[in-house]
Design a protein around this motif. Structure first.
Motif, short mmCIF file in Angstrom:
data_model
loop_
_atom_site.label_atom_id
_atom_site.label_comp_id
_atom_site.label_asym_id
_atom_site.label_seq_id
_atom_site.Cartn_x
_atom_site.Cartn_y
_atom_site.Cartn_z
N ALA A 51 -0.18 11.82 -9.38
CA ALA A 51 1.03 12.02 -8.59
C ALA A 51 0.93 11.26 -7.26
O ALA A 51 1.92 10.67 -6.79
CB ALA A 51 1.25 13.51 -8.33
N GLU A 52 -0.23 11.28 -6.64
CA GLU A 52 -0.42 10.55 -5.39
C GLU A 52 -0.27 9.04 -5.60
O GLU A 52 0.32 8.34 -4.78
CB GLU A 52 -1.79 10.87 -4.80
CG GLU A 52 -1.91 12.30 -4.29
CD GLU A 52 -3.33 12.68 -3.90
OE1 GLU A 52 -4.25 11.85 -4.13
OE2 GLU A 52 -3.53 13.79 -3.37
N ARG A 53 -0.80 8.55 -6.72
CA ARG A 53 -0.66 7.13 -7.04
C ARG A 53 0.80 6.75 -7.24
O ARG A 53 1.29 5.74 -6.71
CB ARG A 53 -1.46 6.79 -8.31
CG ARG A 53 -1.40 5.31 -8.69
CD ARG A 53 -1.80 5.10 -10.15
NE ARG A 53 -0.91 5.80 -11.05
CZ ARG A 53 0.31 5.36 -11.37
NH1 ARG A 53 0.79 4.23 -10.85
NH2 ARG A 53 1.06 6.04 -12.20
N ALA A 54 1.52 7.59 -8.01
CA ALA A 54 2.93 7.33 -8.26
C ALA A 54 3.74 7.36 -6.96
O ALA A 54 4.66 6.55 -6.76
CB ALA A 54 3.48 8.35 -9.26
N GLU A 55 3.40 8.29 -6.07
CA GLU A 55 4.11 8.39 -4.79
C GLU A 55 3.85 7.15 -3.93
O GLU A 55 4.77 6.62 -3.30
CB GLU A 55 3.69 9.66 -4.06
CG GLU A 55 4.22 9.80 -2.65
CD GLU A 55 5.73 9.89 -2.55
OE1 GLU A 55 6.25 9.84 -1.42
OE2 GLU A 55 6.40 10.02 -3.60
N ARG A 56 2.62 6.68 -3.90
CA ARG A 56 2.33 5.46 -3.15
C ARG A 56 3.13 4.28 -3.70
O ARG A 56 3.72 3.51 -2.93
CB ARG A 56 0.83 5.15 -3.20
CG ARG A 56 -0.04 6.05 -2.35
CD ARG A 56 -1.43 5.47 -2.18
NE ARG A 56 -2.11 5.28 -3.45
CZ ARG A 56 -2.82 6.21 -4.07
NH1 ARG A 56 -2.94 7.42 -3.54
NH2 ARG A 56 -3.41 5.96 -5.23
N GLU A 57 3.16 4.17 -5.01
CA GLU A 57 3.90 3.07 -5.64
C GLU A 57 5.39 3.18 -5.36
O GLU A 57 6.07 2.16 -5.16
CB GLU A 57 3.63 3.04 -7.14
CG GLU A 57 2.22 2.62 -7.49
CD GLU A 57 2.00 2.50 -8.98
OE1 GLU A 57 2.95 2.80 -9.75
OE2 GLU A 57 0.89 2.09 -9.39
N ARG A 58 5.92 4.41 -5.35
CA ARG A 58 7.35 4.61 -5.06
C ARG A 58 7.70 4.08 -3.67
O ARG A 58 8.66 3.32 -3.51
CB ARG A 58 7.71 6.09 -5.17
CG ARG A 58 9.19 6.38 -4.94
CD ARG A 58 9.46 7.88 -4.85
NE ARG A 58 8.87 8.45 -3.64
CZ ARG A 58 9.44 8.38 -2.43
NH1 ARG A 58 10.58 7.74 -2.26
NH2 ARG A 58 8.85 8.96 -1.40
N VAL A 59 6.92 4.48 -2.68
CA VAL A 59 7.23 4.08 -1.30
C VAL A 59 6.98 2.58 -1.10
O VAL A 59 7.79 1.89 -0.46
CB VAL A 59 6.41 4.91 -0.30
CG1 VAL A 59 6.68 4.43 1.13
CG2 VAL A 59 6.77 6.39 -0.43
N GLU A 60 5.90 2.08 -1.66
CA GLU A 60 5.65 0.64 -1.56
C GLU A 60 6.78 -0.15 -2.21
O GLU A 60 7.16 -1.23 -1.73
CB GLU A 60 4.31 0.31 -2.21
CG GLU A 60 3.13 0.81 -1.38
CD GLU A 60 1.81 0.84 -2.15
OE1 GLU A 60 1.80 0.40 -3.32
OE2 GLU A 60 0.80 1.31 -1.58
N GLY A 61 7.36 0.41 -3.28
CA GLY A 61 8.50 -0.22 -3.92
C GLY A 61 9.73 -0.25 -3.02
O GLY A 61 10.53 -1.20 -3.08
N MET A 62 9.90 0.78 -2.19
CA MET A 62 11.02 0.80 -1.24
C MET A 62 10.89 -0.33 -0.22
O MET A 62 11.87 -0.97 0.15
CB MET A 62 11.08 2.15 -0.52
CG MET A 62 11.38 3.32 -1.42
SD MET A 62 11.22 4.91 -0.55
CE MET A 62 12.69 4.88 0.48
#
Length: 262
Positions: A51-62
């Motif tokens: 979940a932490e990895r997915a969250e990092r990727e989500r924000v980096e995608g923004m």
């Protein structure tokens, strides 16, 4: 290196605090441990790290998405809160973010808890290259309408940032086109897709909510600290009983307003 654990609870606590690298080491050390408590803790740790990895990727995608929209140019993100309430100002936020450091946790302000919004707002203001908050008061909304009020507030926010010496090249605006600036790029649901628009929505929401809490002290009948000016059933009943306060938008309240005014 062999890990030394005393009890299953020691392992559980270690797994709860482990980062990805430590989890990989612990998984190897605990491969032969068949205790259910340990296996459940391992599974929980794996889910947390994912979940932490997915969250990092989500924000980096923004950040990546807004950079693509702006072709790498210096951009400001803008968003508004308080378009629909019966009382209180329309509030616009504008934020210019550096490419680094990334502010993890950015999201549509409505998806965040009040405490998390406040934490992020403080971080945004500390790290932003520039930021601005603008208010359009209820009487101006009544007089000029919402579209003109939005245009006025967004333009004022852009102007304040430019007057601070920031050479803006792209204006990212949440929602549909307002044609307020030749640099304007519109992003539907931008507060969940662009880091700077998300940041603008967060600081605007925190500032407006705090203002409505202050108004609640002046006009306690309406419960502004809870409803933030929106048309809850209790708020509408208060309007019917007490009439409008000076911070109500009269044009929004015609269906249930009484003659009695402050």
């Amino acid at each position: 290196m062999k890990q030394n654990f005393h009890t299953a609870q020691d392992i559980v606590e270690r797994l709860r605090a482990a980062d990805a690298a430590e989890l990989a080491t612990l998984e190897r050390s605990l491969a032969a441990d068949t205790r259910k408590t340990v296996q459940r803790a391992l599974a929980s740790a794996r889910r947390r790290i994912e979940a932490e990895r997915a969250e990092r990727e989500r924000v980096e995608g923004m950040y990546s998405f807004q950079d693509e929209l702006a072709s790498g140019k210096l951009l400001v993100g803008l968003d508004e809160v308080g378009r629909g309430p019966l009382a209180g100002p329309l509030t616009v936020g504008a934020v210019v973010l550096p490419k680094e450091p990334i502010i993890y946790g950015l999201n549509d302000s409505k998806q965040l808890t009040p405490q998390r919004r406040e934490e992020l707002a403080a971080q945004i203001k500390e790290q932003a290259l520039a930021w601005s908050i603008q208010y359009i008061q209820p009487h101006d909304i009544d007089e000029n309408g919402m579209t003109a009020s939005l245009r006025s507030a967004f333009s004022a926010a852009i102007r304040e940032i430019e007057e601070a010496g920031v050479d803006l090249q792209v204006v990212l605006l949440d929602g549909n086109a307002l044609h307020l600036d030749s640099r304007e790029i519109n992003v539907v649901k931008g507060d969940a897709r662009c880091a700077s628009i998300s940041a603008a929505s967060i600081i605007a929401k925190v500032e407006r909510d705090a203002l409505m809490v202050e108004y609640a002290k002046e006009f306690p009948e309406y419960g502004f600290d809870g409803n933030k000016g929106y048309g809850s059933a209790a708020h509408i009943e208060a309007i019917k009983q007490y009439g409008l306060s000076p911070i109500h938008r009269a044009s929004f309240c015609t269906a249930f307003v009484q003659d009695k005014l402050f």
